[in-house]
Motif scaffolding. Structure first.
Motif, PDB file in Angstrom:
ATOM      1  N   ALA A  79      -9.905 -51.917 -50.430  1.00  0.00           N
ATOM      2  CA  ALA A  79      -8.950 -52.723 -49.966  1.00  0.00           C
ATOM      3  C   ALA A  79      -7.895 -52.017 -49.168  1.00  0.00           C
ATOM      4  O   ALA A  79      -7.482 -52.246 -48.086  1.00  0.00           O
ATOM      5  N   ARG A  80      -7.579 -50.727 -49.744  1.00  0.00           N
ATOM      6  CA  ARG A  80      -6.416 -49.987 -49.054  1.00  0.00           C
ATOM      7  C   ARG A  80      -7.115 -49.562 -47.605  1.00  0.00           C
ATOM      8  O   ARG A  80      -6.390 -49.514 -46.559  1.00  0.00           O
ATOM      9  N   ASN A  81      -8.357 -49.100 -47.308  1.00  0.00           N
ATOM     10  CA  ASN A  81      -9.150 -48.748 -46.188  1.00  0.00           C
ATOM     11  C   ASN A  81      -9.074 -49.583 -45.354  1.00  0.00           C
ATOM     12  O   ASN A  81      -8.708 -49.761 -44.098  1.00  0.00           O
ATOM     13  N   ALA A  82      -9.540 -50.962 -45.719  1.00  0.00           N
ATOM     14  CA  ALA A  82      -9.422 -52.201 -45.065  1.00  0.00           C
ATOM     15  C   ALA A  82      -7.896 -52.547 -44.401  1.00  0.00           C
ATOM     16  O   ALA A  82      -7.792 -52.820 -43.099  1.00  0.00           O
ATOM     17  N   TRP A 107      -7.220 -62.123 -53.914  1.00  0.00           N
ATOM     18  CA  TRP A 107      -7.981 -61.017 -52.959  1.00  0.00           C
ATOM     19  C   TRP A 107      -9.240 -61.906 -52.494  1.00  0.00           C
ATOM     20  O   TRP A 107     -10.060 -62.582 -52.919  1.00  0.00           O
ATOM     21  N   ILE A 108      -9.399 -61.840 -51.189  1.00  0.00           N
ATOM     22  CA  ILE A 108     -10.293 -62.295 -50.622  1.00  0.00           C
ATOM     23  C   ILE A 108     -11.745 -61.742 -50.760  1.00  0.00           C
ATOM     24  O   ILE A 108     -11.820 -60.504 -50.934  1.00  0.00           O
ATOM     25  N   PRO A 109     -13.064 -62.432 -50.571  1.00  0.00           N
ATOM     26  CA  PRO A 109     -14.245 -61.662 -50.763  1.00  0.00           C
ATOM     27  C   PRO A 109     -14.598 -60.707 -49.645  1.00  0.00           C
ATOM     28  O   PRO A 109     -13.833 -60.612 -48.597  1.00  0.00           O
ATOM     29  N   ALA A 110     -15.194 -59.521 -50.163  1.00  0.00           N
ATOM     30  CA  ALA A 110     -15.597 -58.379 -48.976  1.00  0.00           C
ATOM     31  C   ALA A 110     -16.239 -59.075 -47.835  1.00  0.00           C
ATOM     32  O   ALA A 110     -15.874 -58.481 -46.536  1.00  0.00           O
ATOM     33  N   ARG A 111     -17.039 -60.025 -47.900  1.00  0.00           N
ATOM     34  CA  ARG A 111     -17.676 -60.352 -46.585  1.00  0.00           C
ATOM     35  C   ARG A 111     -16.533 -60.918 -45.666  1.00  0.00           C
ATOM     36  O   ARG A 111     -16.544 -60.656 -44.276  1.00  0.00           O
ATOM     37  N   TYR A 116     -12.552 -58.718 -40.975  1.00  0.00           N
ATOM     38  CA  TYR A 116     -11.469 -58.277 -40.035  1.00  0.00           C
ATOM     39  C   TYR A 116     -11.036 -56.776 -40.074  1.00  0.00           C
ATOM     40  O   TYR A 116      -9.935 -56.324 -39.447  1.00  0.00           O
ATOM     41  N   SER A 117     -12.288 -55.948 -40.347  1.00  0.00           N
ATOM     42  CA  SER A 117     -12.137 -54.791 -40.368  1.00  0.00           C
ATOM     43  C   SER A 117     -13.084 -54.166 -39.248  1.00  0.00           C
ATOM     44  O   SER A 117     -13.919 -54.749 -38.881  1.00  0.00           O
ATOM     45  N   PRO A 118     -12.773 -52.925 -38.608  1.00  0.00           N
ATOM     46  CA  PRO A 118     -13.519 -52.435 -37.634  1.00  0.00           C
ATOM     47  C   PRO A 118     -15.128 -52.096 -38.270  1.00  0.00           C
ATOM     48  O   PRO A 118     -15.190 -51.764 -39.323  1.00  0.00           O
ATOM     49  N   PRO A 119     -15.958 -52.136 -37.524  1.00  0.00           N
ATOM     50  CA  PRO A 119     -17.129 -52.044 -38.043  1.00  0.00           C
ATOM     51  C   PRO A 119     -17.584 -50.452 -38.593  1.00  0.00           C
ATOM     52  O   PRO A 119     -17.027 -49.636 -37.757  1.00  0.00           O
ATOM     53  N   GLN A 120     -18.137 -50.486 -39.712  1.00  0.00           N
ATOM     54  CA  GLN A 120     -18.301 -49.061 -40.160  1.00  0.00           C
ATOM     55  C   GLN A 120     -19.912 -48.800 -40.549  1.00  0.00           C
ATOM     56  O   GLN A 120     -20.163 -48.657 -41.507  1.00  0.00           O
ATOM     57  N   ARG A 121     -20.668 -48.870 -39.585  1.00  0.00           N
ATOM     58  CA  ARG A 121     -22.027 -48.711 -39.768  1.00  0.00           C
ATOM     59  C   ARG A 121     -22.692 -47.370 -39.176  1.00  0.00           C
ATOM     60  O   ARG A 121     -22.033 -46.733 -38.148  1.00  0.00           O
ATOM     61  N   PRO A 122     -23.401 -46.552 -39.865  1.00  0.00           N
ATOM     62  CA  PRO A 122     -23.806 -47.087 -41.367  1.00  0.00           C
ATOM     63  C   PRO A 122     -22.578 -46.725 -42.295  1.00  0.00           C
ATOM     64  O   PRO A 122     -21.884 -45.605 -42.162  1.00  0.00           O
ATOM     65  N   ARG A 123     -22.639 -47.322 -43.218  1.00  0.00           N
ATOM     66  CA  ARG A 123     -21.731 -47.080 -44.342  1.00  0.00           C
ATOM     67  C   ARG A 123     -22.143 -45.950 -44.985  1.00  0.00           C
ATOM     68  O   ARG A 123     -23.241 -45.823 -45.474  1.00  0.00           O
ATOM     69  N   SER A 124     -21.084 -45.090 -45.575  1.00  0.00           N
ATOM     70  CA  SER A 124     -21.483 -44.018 -46.573  1.00  0.00           C
ATOM     71  C   SER A 124     -21.857 -44.553 -47.842  1.00  0.00           C
ATOM     72  O   SER A 124     -21.453 -45.597 -48.328  1.00  0.00           O
ATOM     73  N   PRO A 125     -22.367 -43.796 -48.701  1.00  0.00           N
ATOM     74  CA  PRO A 125     -22.777 -44.179 -50.050  1.00  0.00           C
ATOM     75  C   PRO A 125     -21.424 -44.439 -50.920  1.00  0.00           C
ATOM     76  O   PRO A 125     -21.367 -45.474 -51.511  1.00  0.00           O
ATOM     77  N   ARG A 126     -20.309 -44.025 -50.582  1.00  0.00           N
ATOM     78  CA  ARG A 126     -18.950 -43.883 -51.169  1.00  0.00           C
ATOM     79  C   ARG A 126     -18.641 -45.352 -50.945  1.00  0.00           C
ATOM     80  O   ARG A 126     -18.077 -46.060 -51.671  1.00  0.00           O
ATOM     81  N   THR A 127     -18.535 -45.420 -49.600  1.00  0.00           N
ATOM     82  CA  THR A 127     -18.052 -46.767 -48.902  1.00  0.00           C
ATOM     83  C   THR A 127     -18.659 -47.947 -49.576  1.00  0.00           C
ATOM     84  O   THR A 127     -18.301 -49.230 -50.000  1.00  0.00           O
ATOM     85  N   THR A 128     -20.206 -47.947 -49.571  1.00  0.00           N
ATOM     86  CA  THR A 128     -20.822 -48.800 -50.250  1.00  0.00           C
ATOM     87  C   THR A 128     -20.396 -49.025 -51.718  1.00  0.00           C
ATOM     88  O   THR A 128     -20.562 -50.390 -52.128  1.00  0.00           O
ATOM     89  N   ALA A 129     -20.492 -48.202 -52.305  1.00  0.00           N
ATOM     90  CA  ALA A 129     -19.998 -48.399 -53.935  1.00  0.00           C
ATOM     91  C   ALA A 129     -18.409 -48.849 -53.971  1.00  0.00           C
ATOM     92  O   ALA A 129     -18.404 -49.724 -54.830  1.00  0.00           O
ATOM     93  N   TYR A 134     -15.311 -53.645 -55.251  1.00  0.00           N
ATOM     94  CA  TYR A 134     -14.079 -54.673 -54.772  1.00  0.00           C
ATOM     95  C   TYR A 134     -14.640 -55.919 -54.971  1.00  0.00           C
ATOM     96  O   TYR A 134     -13.890 -56.651 -55.706  1.00  0.00           O
ATOM     97  N   ASP A 135     -16.035 -56.332 -54.862  1.00  0.00           N
ATOM     98  CA  ASP A 135     -16.507 -57.599 -54.975  1.00  0.00           C
ATOM     99  C   ASP A 135     -16.700 -57.832 -56.587  1.00  0.00           C
ATOM    100  O   ASP A 135     -16.306 -58.930 -56.792  1.00  0.00           O
ATOM    101  N   ASP A 136     -16.859 -56.877 -57.174  1.00  0.00           N
ATOM    102  CA  ASP A 136     -16.989 -56.968 -58.785  1.00  0.00           C
ATOM    103  C   ASP A 136     -15.665 -57.057 -59.559  1.00  0.00           C
ATOM    104  O   ASP A 136     -15.685 -57.688 -60.690  1.00  0.00           O
ATOM    105  N   HIS A 137     -14.689 -56.162 -59.131  1.00  0.00           N
ATOM    106  CA  HIS A 137     -13.495 -56.162 -59.835  1.00  0.00           C
ATOM    107  C   HIS A 137     -12.273 -56.410 -59.165  1.00  0.00           C
ATOM    108  O   HIS A 137     -11.379 -56.518 -59.794  1.00  0.00           O
TER     109      HIS A 137
END
Length: 171
Positions: A79-82, A107-111, A116-129, A134-137
């Motif tokens: 959330a902070r990064n977004a 808090w809104i869902p990650a999707r 509203y965030s710039p594309p981050q493709r491909p996502r790093s493993p840390r960003t994916t985690a 974020y979605d879980d907690h």
């Protein structure tokens, strides 16, 4: 960089970062939309600063993952990064308050946050985690709850005097 090394510098920053987080979280309940976003940004930055100063400590990430309140931190980092990229990670559940009470936020869902965030493709493993955390907690919860979880985690960490290898039990 301080010649003492990053872990020592992080340990020096912890007391004022902890106080900054405490004040930010404590001030969220009585704010309007604009002010809530400002204080939310502050709370996210303080929580992430504390979390990131602990990464070099042996056993920290394992202890955080094992603690029910600690699991929220990677999601708050997402959330902070977004938010740092201009996204607003919370939404009001109502458009106005008839009695003057603060508006409830969640808090809104990650999707939606990703839209509203710039594309981050491909996502790093840390960003994916972090996104999964974020979605879980975080997502769908009232504004204060994940930040209160972060406070509980850091209060626990402070109580064990930031000694992580001895804190790996579940809570």
């Amino acid at each position: 960089m301080d010649e003492r090394g990053p872990a020592t510098v992080g340990a020096t920053a912890r007391p004022w970062a902890f106080e900054g987080l405490r004040r930010s979280v404590g001030g969220l309940q009585s704010l309007g939309w604009v002010d809530a976003h400002i204080v939310l940004g502050q709370a996210l930055w303080w929580a992430c600063l504390l979390d990131e100063t602990c990464w070099p400590e042996p056993g920290y990430e394992k202890a955080r993952a094992a603690h029910s309140s600690g699991r929220v931190l990677p999601g708050l980092r997402y959330a902070r990064n977004a938010m740092g990229h201009g996204a607003a990670p919370v939404r009001s559940l109502t458009t106005f308050s008839l009695d003057g009470d603060p508006l409830p936020y969640e808090w809104i869902p990650a999707r939606l946050l990703d839209m509203y965030s710039p594309p981050q493709r491909p996502r790093s493993p840390r960003t994916t985690a972090d996104r999964a955390a974020y979605d879980d907690h975080v997502a769908g919860r009232p504004l204060e709850e994940p930040l209160q979880d972060a406070m509980r985690w850091f209060e626990h960490v402070d109580a064990i005097e930031w000694d992580f290898p001895h804190s790996a039990g579940t809570h």
